[in-house]
Every structure is written in C-alpha cells, then in structure tokens.
Design a protein around this motif. Structure first.
Motif, mmCIF file in Angstrom:
data_model
loop_
_atom_site.group_PDB
_atom_site.id
_atom_site.type_symbol
_atom_site.label_atom_id
_atom_site.label_comp_id
_atom_site.label_asym_id
_atom_site.label_seq_id
_atom_site.Cartn_x
_atom_site.Cartn_y
_atom_site.Cartn_z
ATOM 1 N N ALA A 108 0.830 -1.206 0.000
ATOM 2 C CA ALA A 108 0.000 0.000 0.000
ATOM 3 C C ALA A 108 0.864 1.254 0.000
ATOM 4 O O ALA A 108 0.598 2.205 -0.738
ATOM 5 N N ARG A 109 1.894 1.271 0.840
ATOM 6 C CA ARG A 109 2.737 2.473 0.879
ATOM 7 C C ARG A 109 3.539 2.613 -0.407
ATOM 8 O O ARG A 109 3.776 3.742 -0.866
ATOM 9 N N THR A 110 3.904 1.508 -1.039
ATOM 10 C CA THR A 110 4.587 1.576 -2.328
ATOM 11 C C THR A 110 3.656 2.160 -3.385
ATOM 12 O O THR A 110 4.064 2.993 -4.209
ATOM 13 N N THR A 111 2.393 1.748 -3.350
ATOM 14 C CA THR A 111 1.386 2.293 -4.262
ATOM 15 C C THR A 111 1.269 3.805 -4.094
ATOM 16 O O THR A 111 1.282 4.562 -5.082
ATOM 17 N N LEU A 112 1.154 4.257 -2.849
ATOM 18 C CA LEU A 112 0.979 5.692 -2.605
ATOM 19 C C LEU A 112 2.226 6.494 -2.963
ATOM 20 O O LEU A 112 2.127 7.605 -3.496
ATOM 21 N N HIS A 113 3.402 5.963 -2.682
ATOM 22 C CA HIS A 113 4.637 6.641 -3.101
ATOM 23 C C HIS A 113 4.676 6.779 -4.622
ATOM 24 O O HIS A 113 5.010 7.850 -5.147
ATOM 25 N N VAL A 115 2.267 6.870 -6.831
ATOM 26 C CA VAL A 115 1.285 7.815 -7.358
ATOM 27 C C VAL A 115 1.599 9.237 -6.907
ATOM 28 O O VAL A 115 1.578 10.179 -7.719
ATOM 29 N N ALA A 116 1.903 9.419 -5.625
ATOM 30 C CA ALA A 116 2.158 10.762 -5.099
ATOM 31 C C ALA A 116 3.363 11.418 -5.756
ATOM 32 O O ALA A 116 3.399 12.644 -5.922
ATOM 33 N N HIS A 117 4.346 10.621 -6.155
ATOM 34 C CA HIS A 117 5.545 11.158 -6.800
ATOM 35 C C HIS A 117 5.429 11.170 -8.328
ATOM 36 O O HIS A 117 6.401 11.483 -9.016
ATOM 37 N N GLY A 118 4.259 10.813 -8.846
ATOM 38 C CA GLY A 118 4.034 10.904 -10.284
ATOM 39 C C GLY A 118 4.728 9.848 -11.110
ATOM 40 O O GLY A 118 4.861 9.988 -12.325
ATOM 41 N N VAL A 119 5.164 8.762 -10.463
ATOM 42 C CA VAL A 119 5.853 7.697 -11.201
ATOM 43 C C VAL A 119 4.848 6.844 -11.980
ATOM 44 O O VAL A 119 5.118 6.419 -13.104
ATOM 45 N N LEU A 120 3.679 6.587 -11.366
ATOM 46 C CA LEU A 120 2.650 5.769 -11.996
ATOM 47 C C LEU A 120 1.311 6.489 -11.946
ATOM 48 O O LEU A 120 1.039 7.276 -11.028
ATOM 49 N N GLU A 121 0.449 6.177 -12.914
ATOM 50 C CA GLU A 121 -0.866 6.813 -12.990
ATOM 51 C C GLU A 121 -1.947 5.753 -13.228
ATOM 52 O O GLU A 121 -2.533 5.670 -14.302
ATOM 53 N N GLY A 129 -4.369 -2.033 4.924
ATOM 54 C CA GLY A 129 -3.526 -2.148 6.114
ATOM 55 C C GLY A 129 -2.533 -1.022 6.280
ATOM 56 O O GLY A 129 -1.431 -1.231 6.794
ATOM 57 N N MET A 130 -2.919 0.192 5.886
ATOM 58 C CA MET A 130 -1.995 1.318 5.960
ATOM 59 C C MET A 130 -2.705 2.532 6.539
ATOM 60 O O MET A 130 -3.869 2.794 6.234
ATOM 61 N N GLY A 131 -1.986 3.268 7.413
ATOM 62 C CA GLY A 131 -2.493 4.507 7.978
ATOM 63 C C GLY A 131 -1.474 5.617 7.835
ATOM 64 O O GLY A 131 -0.423 5.441 7.218
ATOM 65 N N THR A 132 -1.779 6.749 8.426
ATOM 66 C CA THR A 132 -0.915 7.913 8.259
ATOM 67 C C THR A 132 0.473 7.711 8.850
ATOM 68 O O THR A 132 1.469 8.163 8.292
ATOM 69 N N ASP A 187 10.183 8.229 4.348
ATOM 70 C CA ASP A 187 8.868 8.707 4.755
ATOM 71 C C ASP A 187 8.199 9.402 3.577
ATOM 72 O O ASP A 187 8.868 9.888 2.657
ATOM 73 N N LEU A 188 6.878 9.463 3.617
ATOM 74 C CA LEU A 188 6.119 10.191 2.598
ATOM 75 C C LEU A 188 5.541 11.456 3.224
ATOM 76 O O LEU A 188 4.870 11.390 4.260
ATOM 77 N N ASP A 189 5.810 12.603 2.613
ATOM 78 C CA ASP A 189 5.211 13.864 3.034
ATOM 79 C C ASP A 189 3.707 13.763 2.801
ATOM 80 O O ASP A 189 3.254 13.637 1.659
ATOM 81 N N LEU A 190 2.917 13.803 3.879
ATOM 82 C CA LEU A 190 1.475 13.594 3.745
ATOM 83 C C LEU A 190 0.811 14.667 2.892
ATOM 84 O O LEU A 190 -0.280 14.442 2.349
ATOM 85 N N ALA A 191 1.440 15.823 2.741
ATOM 86 C CA ALA A 191 0.889 16.868 1.876
ATOM 87 C C ALA A 191 0.810 16.400 0.423
ATOM 88 O O ALA A 191 -0.027 16.890 -0.348
#
Length: 254
Positions: A108-113, A115-121, A129-132, A187-191
């Motif tokens: 899940a965190r790999t997915t969010l990284h 997308v958030a970093h624009g690598v995948l769309e 199973g992931m929280g903040t 870490d992922l910047d939640l912003a």
C-alpha cells in the motif's frame, strides 16, 4: 478462467523478479506486505480468486527480497524507493495502459509513493492495512525491523520483536538483503497525498493500528472510500473479508 501462472521478468537494474498471474480481463496489479509474499498475502487465502472472479487479471508481484524474486546483496541494487521502480518496471514490461494498482501494508505504501511522486498513474488504487503513521513516520517502523534483523537470534520470548523474528524465519527472508532494502524506504510527506486524485479504497482491519489511522488516511485522500474488515494487521489478510471487499469495490469491469 485461467489457472495461476508464474513467470519472471528483469527489472530496471537486471534483478529477476517473479510475477504471479491469475484470471482474465482488465489488469489489477496487486502488491504484498513487508517480508511476506504473494503466496502468503494473496494466494494462500484465496483473495486472488475473489478478485479474478469479478473479471480481472490479477498481476501479483513478489518484491525483490521476497517470495520467488531475487535477493541481491550488492548495495547498488538498493537505490531510494527501489520498490516503486520495480513496480514501474513491471508496468513497462507488460505494456500496461489502463490498469488498477493496490497492495497491503508495504504494498500500500509503495502504491501511494508511486502515485504521489508521479511515477505511476493507475486508474484506481487500493490501500490495505496502511495509515498515516505508516507513511509519515515510516522510519520508526523501519527501525523496529532493523533491530529484528540485527539482534535476530538474541531476541527473547516475550520481547515485542520476537513474533516478527519468528515470521521472518518462517518466510526464509534473506536478512542481508532485507537490511539493505529497509534503508531504501523514505517517509512520505502527507501533503503529497493531495496528488492522489483517482478513486481509492482504503481497507483496514478493525483492530489494526500497526500503521496508525487508516480512516485518517482515507480522509486525506481526495477521492477515497474507507472500509473496515475484521482483524489485526497480521490476521486481517488471512480472512476472506479483505479480498471480498476489494473485489466488491472494484466491481464488474466497465
């Protein structure tokens, strides 16, 4: 529906990774948790069957250092966010255009990284199973696993790390490679979650607090649904509910 089939492909740096495929239809790339595997998270409990039954091809990647994939010992094989690069390599290898992407815990965190970093769309994402805290305070959790690896055989029964040590042992994890991998996960910047604008499912066990609040995470995503299923972080993925929740949310392909 086609049977489960396994193949390998070469990632961006020459590392051989295992891909397990099941079903026919639009592609859904599904990622497993830390020091687990496709077999342990998705196949053993039949989650891949529930998702494929809705009309999808489930594409399940064993991360490097996990499952049937290679576990190289060379430090140069572990650049920052290497798992994101491996998933991108898989998408490129398969020539995927429209696809959905999701995972449990580390997946899940790999997915969010990605997308958030624009690598995948991807068209849609599933965050299990992931929280903040598992995103913005990952280094604390990584430090726990570094200790598990560094003090492996010296951890006594009753220590909070003992169960994790036993799990790593049961999965046959290569500790040298695992130690290198832990240092690649920032870490992922939640912003940056504002960038994750596609439809998202955040699904988490009702007793799972390992990675902080999943409900809070769902609230930070612009277009997310939140679903609770039974279980803790370790047990929720062993029950049918999580696979059924993912399948129901995905629905029938358009």
């Amino acid at each position: 529906m086609s049977d489960l089939r396994t193949e390998t492909f070469t990632s961006f740096d020459g590392t051989e990774l295992a891909l397990h495929r099941h079903g026919e239809g639009p592609p859904f790339v599904l990622l497993h948790g830390l020091f687990s595997s496709v077999e342990m998270n998705w196949i053993k409990w039949g989650h891949h069957l529930a998702i494929a039954a809705r009309g999808y091809e489930v594409l399940m990647l064993d991360f490097r250092v996990h499952g049937d994939s290679a576990a190289p010992h060379e430090p140069e094989k572990y650049p920052k966010n290497v798992l994101v690069r491996d998933v991108a390599a898989l998408v490129e290898h398969l020539g995927l255009g429209d696809y959905d992407l999701g995972g449990f815990s580390l997946g899940a965190r790999t997915t969010l990284h990605a997308v958030a970093h624009g690598v995948l769309e991807p068209q849609r994402i599933v965050v299990g199973g992931m929280g903040t805290a598992g995103l913005g305070e990952w280094d604390k959790r990584a430090a726990f696993f570094r200790r598990v690896i560094d003090e492996f055989d010296a951890i006594p029964k009753g220590d909070p790390a003992y169960f994790s040590m036993q799990f790593l042992k049961s999965q046959g994890v290569d500790r040298t490679a695992a130690r290198l991998l832990l240092d690649t996960m920032p870490d992922l910047d939640l912003a940056l979650l504002d960038r994750v604008t596609m439809p998202a499912l955040v699904v988490c066990g009702d007793e799972d607090r390992d990675n902080g609040s999943a409900e809070e995470l769902a609230g930070l995503l612009p277009n997310a649904d939140f679903v609770e299923v039974p279980g803790t972080h370790m047990s929720s993925v062993t029950k049918p509910d999580i696979g059924l929740a993912i399948a129901e949310w995905l629905g029938d392909p358009a």
